[in-house]
Scaffold this active site. Structure first.
Site: not given
Ligand SMILES: CC(C)(COP(=O)(O)OP(=O)(O)OC[C@H]1O[C@@H](n2cnc3c(N)ncnc32)[C@H](O)[C@@H]1OP(=O)(O)O)[C@@H](O)C(=O)NCCC(=O)NCCS
Length: 332
Positions: A116, A256, A286
């Site tokens: 990215c 980003h 993204n």
């Molecule tokens: C991927 C991302 C959106 C996930 O959000 P988060 O708040 O961290 O969520 P988590 O992974 O902690 O998951 C929390 C809960 O939501 C659930 N969950 C994950 N994706 C879900 C979705 N699409 N819909 C519903 N629930 C979801 C998980 O299973 C988890 O459930 P649990 O608590 O029962 O285990 C976030 O971590 C993120 O944006 N990460 C960085 C991405 C990034 O910057 N990448 C770099 C550049 S590419």
């Protein structure tokens, strides 16, 4: 004599027509529009459809638009750098294919791979060719067909990514405008948290790797989130500090677009108000390398000569950075 800066003198962009909404994702996996919107800020993303269509096809549209805007022939372009994580093929370079498809037959071209942050790295690389005085017209492209490496059974990654492309033209500027400074960083130990498991030389494609779905984006979301928030904000703050810029001096932040919460954290660290931040994550998600130039493309008319524009990115690898641009032109 004034130092030669590399200035952006035109911007082109392209997003595919097909809009994949959160409602469509709800039909494919166990998720909700409410969850995706509140956790990421994304409402919809674009998907490049069509047999045989790849990253270069989006780039071709962006480049053609850019050349037309600037009123120059493809034959005038000397160098094309394409930042992409989803090249048309493992080889040849996607930039070569773009040159061929657009008639930029006097240019040499190569790709940059820094996930990215790739567009920032490529922009800084392209700028060097201008700053030396050796080249006069360099195109830097950020393009990705992320949907080609997304597993629509994985609700944590598929909701974030979409397809898109932007391109900028770099030309010499002796008025003090252009690319002023960059803070670029890599930390390869972060690769375990965000990568594609198979398809490279370590683990070439086999029937097994395909069956195991190892050709898709693998991401440990929470860990990546923490690194992204810290490093993107740090890089943007560093670029402000070392160029003696206060929040009032910064006209625009171009962040980003991986997660609205990461964008907000960077904005707060810089002390900027929301109106100074380019945000289109709700419409495109993204687009990896496409993200930053797509923002410039959409906001081009609001940018004015002399504006301090701070770009910031974080990506797989890990890679991250920030670039300060003194905008070089008024569009109208
Ligand atoms: C991927 C991302 C959106 C996930 O959000 P988060 O708040 O961290 O969520 P988590 O992974 O902690 O998951 C929390 C809960 O939501 C659930 N969950 C994950 N994706 C879900 C979705 N699409 N819909 C519903 N629930 C979801 C998980 O299973 C988890 O459930 P649990 O608590 O029962 O285990 C976030 O971590 C993120 O944006 N990460 C960085 C991405 C990034 O910057 N990448 C770099 C550049 S590419």
């Amino acid at each position: 004599m004034q130092k030669i800066h590399a200035a952006i003198t035109a911007v082109g962009g392209y997003v595919p027509e097909y809009v994949m909404t959160n409602a469509e994702l709800e039909t494919l996996m166990d998720t909700t529009d409410e969850w995706i919107t509140s956790r990421t800020g994304i409402k919809e993303r674009r998907v490049l459809k069509g047999e045989g269509k790849g990253t270069s096809d989006m780039a071709v549209e962006a480049v053609k638009q850019l050349l037309e805007k600037r009123g120059i022939s493809p034959l005038e372009i000397e160098l094309v750098i394409c930042a992409t994580t989803t090249p048309d093929f493992q080889f040849p370079a996607t930039s070569n294919i773009i040159c061929d498809k657009t008639g930029m037959s006097n240019a040499f071209g190569y790709d940059v791979q820094a996930a990215c942050s790739g567009f920032l790295f490529a922009l800084t690389t392209g700028a060097q060719f201008i700053e030396t005085g050796r080249h006069k017209k360099v195109i830097v492209i950020g393009a990705d067909k992320m949907t080609s490496i997304i597993n629509y059974e994985d609700r944590t990654t598929s909701i974030i990514f979409g397809d898109g492309c932007g391109a900028v033209l770099l030309e010499p500027n002796e008025e003090g405008n252009g690319i002023i400074d960059s803070v670029l960083r890599s930390d390869g130990s972060g690769r375990v948290h965000l990568h594609q498991k198979a398809g490279g030389s370590v683990k070439p494609a086999t029937v097994e790797t395909v069956m195991n779905k190892e050709h898709y984006v693998y991401q440990e979301g929470q860990t990546v989130f923490k690194f992204a928030v810290k490093n993107m904000a740090d890089a943007a703050a560093t670029i402000m500090e070392r160029n003696n810029l206060t929040a009032d001096d910064v006209a625009w932040l171009v962040p980003h677009q991986a997660n609205k919460r990461i964008i907000d954290a960077t904005r707060e660290r810089m002390g900027l108000s929301e109106e100074k931040v380019m945000v289109n994550i709700q419409r495109y998600g993204n687009t990896t390398n496409g993200t930053l130039p797509l923002c410039l493309w959409e906001w081009e008319k609001k940018l004015h000569k002399g504006d301090n524009v701070v770009l910031a990115a974080f990506g797989g690898g890990f890679t991250w950075g920030s670039t300060l641009i003194k905008w070089a032109y008024d569009s109208e």
